[in-house]
Design an enzyme around this catalytic site. Structure first.
Site, PDB file in Angstrom:
ATOM      1  N   HIS A  12     -33.256 -56.114 -11.222  1.00  0.00           N
ATOM      2  CA  HIS A  12     -33.964 -55.543 -12.382  1.00  0.00           C
ATOM      3  C   HIS A  12     -35.462 -55.836 -12.291  1.00  0.00           C
ATOM      4  CE1 HIS A  12     -29.953 -56.219 -14.673  1.00  0.00           C
ATOM      5  NE2 HIS A  12     -30.100 -54.908 -14.528  1.00  0.00           N
TER       6      HIS A  12
ATOM      7  N   LYS B   8     -18.908 -52.048 -21.978  1.00  0.00           N
ATOM      8  CA  LYS B   8     -19.006 -53.398 -21.416  1.00  0.00           C
ATOM      9  C   LYS B   8     -18.936 -54.451 -22.512  1.00  0.00           C
ATOM     10  CE  LYS B   8     -22.019 -52.551 -17.396  1.00  0.00           C
ATOM     11  NZ  LYS B   8     -23.407 -52.715 -16.945  1.00  0.00           N
TER      12      LYS B   8
ATOM     13  N   ARG C  51     -28.645 -48.027  -7.045  1.00  0.00           N
ATOM     14  CA  ARG C  51     -28.209 -48.830  -5.890  1.00  0.00           C
ATOM     15  C   ARG C  51     -27.461 -47.940  -4.901  1.00  0.00           C
ATOM     16  NH1 ARG C  51     -25.692 -53.281  -9.666  1.00  0.00           N
ATOM     17  NH2 ARG C  51     -24.958 -51.292 -10.381  1.00  0.00           N
TER      18      ARG C  51
ATOM     19  N   SER D 146     -25.253 -57.414 -12.326  1.00  0.00           N
ATOM     20  CA  SER D 146     -25.042 -58.472 -13.318  1.00  0.00           C
ATOM     21  C   SER D 146     -23.569 -58.864 -13.347  1.00  0.00           C
ATOM     22  CB  SER D 146     -25.478 -57.997 -14.706  1.00  0.00           C
ATOM     23  OG  SER D 146     -26.854 -57.754 -14.733  1.00  0.00           O
TER      24      SER D 146
HETATM   25  O1  PNS Z   1     -27.088 -51.672 -17.534  1.00  0.00           O
HETATM   26  P1  PNS Z   1     -26.119 -50.605 -17.936  1.00  0.00           P
HETATM   27  O2  PNS Z   1     -24.947 -51.227 -18.684  1.00  0.00           O
HETATM   28  O3  PNS Z   1     -25.660 -49.761 -16.790  1.00  0.00           O
HETATM   29  O4  PNS Z   1     -26.887 -49.636 -18.968  1.00  0.00           O
HETATM   30  C1  PNS Z   1     -26.222 -48.548 -19.580  1.00  0.00           C
HETATM   31  C2  PNS Z   1     -26.991 -48.090 -20.829  1.00  0.00           C
HETATM   32  C3  PNS Z   1     -27.121 -49.249 -21.818  1.00  0.00           C
HETATM   33  C4  PNS Z   1     -28.354 -47.619 -20.419  1.00  0.00           C
HETATM   34  C5  PNS Z   1     -26.189 -46.906 -21.475  1.00  0.00           C
HETATM   35  O5  PNS Z   1     -24.904 -47.328 -21.833  1.00  0.00           O
HETATM   36  C6  PNS Z   1     -26.918 -46.337 -22.699  1.00  0.00           C
HETATM   37  O6  PNS Z   1     -27.818 -45.550 -22.553  1.00  0.00           O
HETATM   38  N1  PNS Z   1     -26.519 -46.783 -23.900  1.00  0.00           N
HETATM   39  C7  PNS Z   1     -27.127 -46.317 -25.144  1.00  0.00           C
HETATM   40  C8  PNS Z   1     -26.173 -45.374 -25.892  1.00  0.00           C
HETATM   41  C9  PNS Z   1     -26.373 -43.918 -25.465  1.00  0.00           C
HETATM   42  O7  PNS Z   1     -27.404 -43.323 -25.679  1.00  0.00           O
HETATM   43  N2  PNS Z   1     -25.325 -43.332 -24.869  1.00  0.00           N
HETATM   44  C10 PNS Z   1     -25.336 -41.911 -24.479  1.00  0.00           C
HETATM   45  C11 PNS Z   1     -25.941 -41.676 -23.140  1.00  0.00           C
HETATM   46  S1  PNS Z   1     -24.892 -42.198 -21.846  1.00  0.00           S
END
Ligand code: PNS
Length: 174
Positions: free
Chosen positions: A30, A54, A102, A140
Site C-alpha cells: 500500500h 471481509k 497485483r 493484508s
Molecule cells: O482493500 P479492499 O478490501 O480490496 O478494498 C475494497 C473496497 C473497500 C475499496 C470496496 O469494497 C469498496 O469500494 N467499498 C465501498 C462500498 C462500495 O462503494 N461498494 C460498491 C462498489 S464495489
C-alpha cells in the site's frame, strides 16, 4: 491584461484522488502505491472503506491511526466511510479512484469494481498502478494469516504495523 492579473483569474483545479481499501492493516505494498500516487496527484485521500465481504482484525480507528503513523510527514488525508465509494469521491470534489493491481488474480475483482463504479458515476475514473514487484505476492490477508500463526512478516509491513500485529496476536494467544 498583465500576466499577474491573468494568473490570478485562472481557476486552479486540484487533481484529487481517493485511494480506498480495507487497510487491515496497511502494508508496504500500500505504501508503495501511495508514494507513487503522491507524484501523480495534488492531493491523495486514503480512505479506510467498508468492505462487506471481509471481517477485520483492526478497528477502523486503529487502521486509520496506523495509516497516519506510517505516512506522517506526507501530504495525505486519512478518512473513513461506510457508504458508497463513488458518493464519497464526489463529495470530496475528486474524480479519480486509485487502486493497486497485483497479479492476474486481482484483475477480475478490480475490473468488476471499476466497471460498477463507472456505471454508478461516469465522471469518476479508476486509475491502476501495478504493484511493485517486491510486493506482488503479499496482501493484508496473507500477512495476517502468517503473523497469526507465528510467522515473521518483518519487511512486508512498516515496523509500527509489525509491532501492532505482534501485540495483537500475543493478546489472542493469552
Ligand atoms: O482493500 P479492499 O478490501 O480490496 O478494498 C475494497 C473496497 C473497500 C475499496 C470496496 O469494497 C469498496 O469500494 N467499498 C465501498 C462500498 C462500495 O462503494 N461498494 C460498491 C462498489 S464495489
Amino acid at each position: 491584461m498583465t500576466f499577474k492579473k491573468y494568473f490570478n483569474r485562472m481557476v486552479i483545479v486540484k487533481k484529487i484522488a481517493v485511494y480506498p481499501g480495507s487497510f487491515d492493516p496497511i502494508t508496504n505494498g500500500h505504501i508503495d502505491i501511495i508514494t507513487r500516487g503522491l507524484r501523480m496527484f495534488d492531493e491523495l485521500i486514503i480512505l479506510v472503506a467498508y468492505n462487506p465481504n471481509k471481517s477485520s482484525l483492526f478497528s477502523v480507528e486503529e487502521r486509520m491511526d496506523l495509516v497516519r503513523a506510517c505516512l506522517a510527514g506526507n501530504n495525505i488525508r486519512v478518512d473513513c466511510s461506510s457508504g458508497l465509494l463513488v458518493d464519497y469521491v464526489r463529495s470530496k470534489g475528486a474524480n479519480v479512484i486509485l487502486r493497486g493491481l497485483r497479479a492476474v488474480s486481482d484483475f477480475e475483482y478490480e475490473f468488476q469494481m471499476a466497471l460498477i463504479n463507472r456505471r454508478l458515476n461516469r465522471d469518476i475514473e479508476t486509475v491502476f498502478l501495478m504493484t511493485g514487484y517486491q510486493w506482488f505476492y503479499t496482501s493484508s490477508n496473507l500477512i495476517k494469516e502468517a503473523a497469526g500463526l507465528g510467522g515473521s512478516v518483518k519487511g512486508l509491513v512498516p515496523d509500527i504495523v509489525n509491532e501492532r500485529l505482534e501485540q495483537m496476536f500475543a493478546k489472542v494467544k493469552e
